[in-house]
Design an enzyme around this catalytic site. Structure first.
Site, PDB file in Angstrom:
ATOM      1  N   THR A  99       0.836  -1.191   0.000  1.00  0.00           N
ATOM      2  CA  THR A  99       0.000   0.000   0.000  1.00  0.00           C
ATOM      3  C   THR A  99       0.871   1.241   0.000  1.00  0.00           C
ATOM      4  OG1 THR A  99      -1.758   1.221   1.139  1.00  0.00           O
ATOM      5  CG2 THR A  99      -0.163   0.118   2.547  1.00  0.00           C
ATOM      6  N   ASP A 131      -7.975  -3.745  -0.201  1.00  0.00           N
ATOM      7  CA  ASP A 131      -8.779  -2.736  -0.858  1.00  0.00           C
ATOM      8  C   ASP A 131     -10.010  -2.520   0.011  1.00  0.00           C
ATOM      9  OD1 ASP A 131      -8.752  -1.083  -3.297  1.00  0.00           O
ATOM     10  OD2 ASP A 131     -10.712  -1.986  -3.636  1.00  0.00           O
ATOM     11  N   THR A 132     -10.404  -1.263   0.091  1.00  0.00           N
ATOM     12  CA  THR A 132     -11.533  -0.908   0.957  1.00  0.00           C
ATOM     13  C   THR A 132     -12.544  -0.099   0.172  1.00  0.00           C
ATOM     14  OG1 THR A 132     -10.183  -0.913   2.964  1.00  0.00           O
ATOM     15  CG2 THR A 132     -12.172   0.434   3.022  1.00  0.00           C
ATOM     16  N   PHE A 171      -9.101   9.052   8.561  1.00  0.00           N
ATOM     17  CA  PHE A 171      -8.805   9.500   7.193  1.00  0.00           C
ATOM     18  C   PHE A 171      -9.963   9.132   6.283  1.00  0.00           C
ATOM     19  CE2 PHE A 171      -7.737   5.512   4.941  1.00  0.00           C
ATOM     20  CZ  PHE A 171      -7.684   4.635   6.011  1.00  0.00           C
ATOM     21  N   GLY A 172      -9.812   9.506   5.002  1.00  0.00           N
ATOM     22  CA  GLY A 172     -10.817   9.128   4.004  1.00  0.00           C
ATOM     23  C   GLY A 172     -12.223   9.551   4.403  1.00  0.00           C
ATOM     24  N   HIS A 200     -13.686  -2.342   9.892  1.00  0.00           N
ATOM     25  CA  HIS A 200     -13.615  -3.257   8.743  1.00  0.00           C
ATOM     26  C   HIS A 200     -12.193  -3.808   8.588  1.00  0.00           C
ATOM     27  CE1 HIS A 200     -13.044   0.967   8.114  1.00  0.00           C
ATOM     28  NE2 HIS A 200     -12.338   0.772   7.024  1.00  0.00           N
TER      29      HIS A 200
HETATM   30  P1  ITT Z   1      -3.764   1.696  -1.525  1.00  0.00           P
HETATM   31  O1  ITT Z   1      -2.365   2.134  -1.861  1.00  0.00           O
HETATM   32  O2  ITT Z   1      -3.797   0.661  -0.444  1.00  0.00           O
HETATM   33  O3  ITT Z   1      -4.567   1.304  -2.742  1.00  0.00           O
HETATM   34  P2  ITT Z   1      -5.738   3.831  -1.324  1.00  0.00           P
HETATM   35  O4  ITT Z   1      -5.815   5.044  -0.435  1.00  0.00           O
HETATM   36  O5  ITT Z   1      -5.755   4.051  -2.812  1.00  0.00           O
HETATM   37  O6  ITT Z   1      -4.454   2.999  -0.868  1.00  0.00           O
HETATM   38  P3  ITT Z   1      -8.119   2.158  -1.580  1.00  0.00           P
HETATM   39  O7  ITT Z   1      -7.814   1.905  -3.034  1.00  0.00           O
HETATM   40  O8  ITT Z   1      -8.447   0.996  -0.735  1.00  0.00           O
HETATM   41  O9  ITT Z   1      -6.898   2.888  -0.862  1.00  0.00           O
HETATM   42  O10 ITT Z   1      -9.218   3.269  -1.543  1.00  0.00           O
HETATM   43  C1  ITT Z   1     -10.233   3.282  -0.642  1.00  0.00           C
HETATM   44  C2  ITT Z   1     -10.873   4.622  -0.470  1.00  0.00           C
HETATM   45  O11 ITT Z   1     -11.592   4.514   0.752  1.00  0.00           O
HETATM   46  C3  ITT Z   1      -9.926   5.796  -0.281  1.00  0.00           C
HETATM   47  O12 ITT Z   1     -10.612   6.986  -0.686  1.00  0.00           O
HETATM   48  C4  ITT Z   1      -9.688   5.836   1.202  1.00  0.00           C
HETATM   49  O13 ITT Z   1      -9.409   7.154   1.672  1.00  0.00           O
HETATM   50  C5  ITT Z   1     -11.004   5.327   1.756  1.00  0.00           C
HETATM   51  N1  ITT Z   1     -10.793   4.508   2.940  1.00  0.00           N
HETATM   52  C6  ITT Z   1     -10.085   3.353   3.024  1.00  0.00           C
HETATM   53  N2  ITT Z   1     -10.074   2.898   4.289  1.00  0.00           N
HETATM   54  C7  ITT Z   1     -10.789   3.786   5.017  1.00  0.00           C
HETATM   55  C8  ITT Z   1     -11.111   3.891   6.377  1.00  0.00           C
HETATM   56  O14 ITT Z   1     -10.678   2.997   7.279  1.00  0.00           O
HETATM   57  N3  ITT Z   1     -11.846   4.930   6.781  1.00  0.00           N
HETATM   58  C9  ITT Z   1     -12.280   5.837   5.898  1.00  0.00           C
HETATM   59  N4  ITT Z   1     -12.002   5.834   4.596  1.00  0.00           N
HETATM   60  C10 ITT Z   1     -11.252   4.815   4.150  1.00  0.00           C
END
Ligand code: ITT
Length: 190
Positions: A7, A68-69, A148-149, A176
């Site tokens: 990641t 992936d989330t 975050f996110g 999750h």
């Molecule tokens: P990778 O390098 O692991 O792919 P990424 O940030 O691109 O990192 P994802 O493709 O899994 O991660 O994208 C998931 C989206 O959901 C992304 O906008 C994240 O900010 C958000 N996200 C993932 N986990 C989260 C969490 O625990 N709480 C809130 N938002 C989350």
């Protein structure tokens, strides 16, 4: 022992490192000199988790795990789901993603949602996956500054606060990501 987490997301690394026994040294993509934004071209969360782990295995010859989330919102037909990172565009802006979700939901009352994480672990070319889900709902506005996110708008079940209003420890007890990671650790007998 080194454990590679494929990641580029430092928040994910921080959360997972807090759950990991100190027998492991967690390494992210930067630590293995990988600066690629690995293409996530699958149309499923599981598929993208596998793509990320497979990329590192194929290009660096190392066992690793990736995850992936997605945030799945019932009233939006489970969107943003697999498109969570780029929901409001290629910039992957959490601010813009949240604004888009809140705008689409408007003042709607049925705001059920869930976070889904799939961890893909690749060991000598064999892939295993582990899923974690937390149910909840989407707040009417952003609340809190931690996490975050999408954390400022996600209220987990049996709570009145968003993830962004909880401590990292509180989020890690129910998230999750934690649920998927626990299954992964159980598989490793840890
Ligand atoms: P990778 O390098 O692991 O792919 P990424 O940030 O691109 O990192 P994802 O493709 O899994 O991660 O994208 C998931 C989206 O959901 C992304 O906008 C994240 O900010 C958000 N996200 C993932 N986990 C989260 C969490 O625990 N709480 C809130 N938002 C989350």
């Amino acid at each position: 022992m080194d454990l590679i987490f494929a990641t580029g997301n430092e928040h994910k690394i921080r959360e997972i490192s807090k759950m990991l026994s100190n027998r492991f040294n967690l390494l992210g993509l930067k630590d293995i000199q990988c600066f690629v934004d690995i293409p996530e071209t699958s149309n499923t969360i599981q598929g993208n988790a596998i793509l990320k782990a497979q990329y590192v295995y194929d290009n660096y010859g190392k066992n690793c795990f990736a995850e992936d989330t997605g945030l799945e919102i019932k009233a939006l037909d489970m969107r943003p789901g697999v498109f969570s990172a780029r929901y409001a565009g290629e910039a992957k802006s959490s601010e813009a993603n949240i604004a888009k979700v809140l705008e689409e939901l408007g003042s709607l009352e049925g705001r059920e949602a869930r976070f889904r994480t799939v961890i893909a672990y690749i060991l000598d070319g064999n892939i295993m996956t582990f899923e974690g889900i937390i149910e909840g709902h989407i707040a009417h506005q952003k609340m809190g500054t931690d996490g975050f996110g999408y954390d400022p708008i996600f209220i987990p079940e049996n709570e009145t606060r968003t993830f962004a209003q909880m401590s990292a420890k509180e989020k890690n007890e129910i998230s999750h990501r934690a649920r998927a990671f626990k299954k992964f650790m159980n598989h490793l007998n840890l």
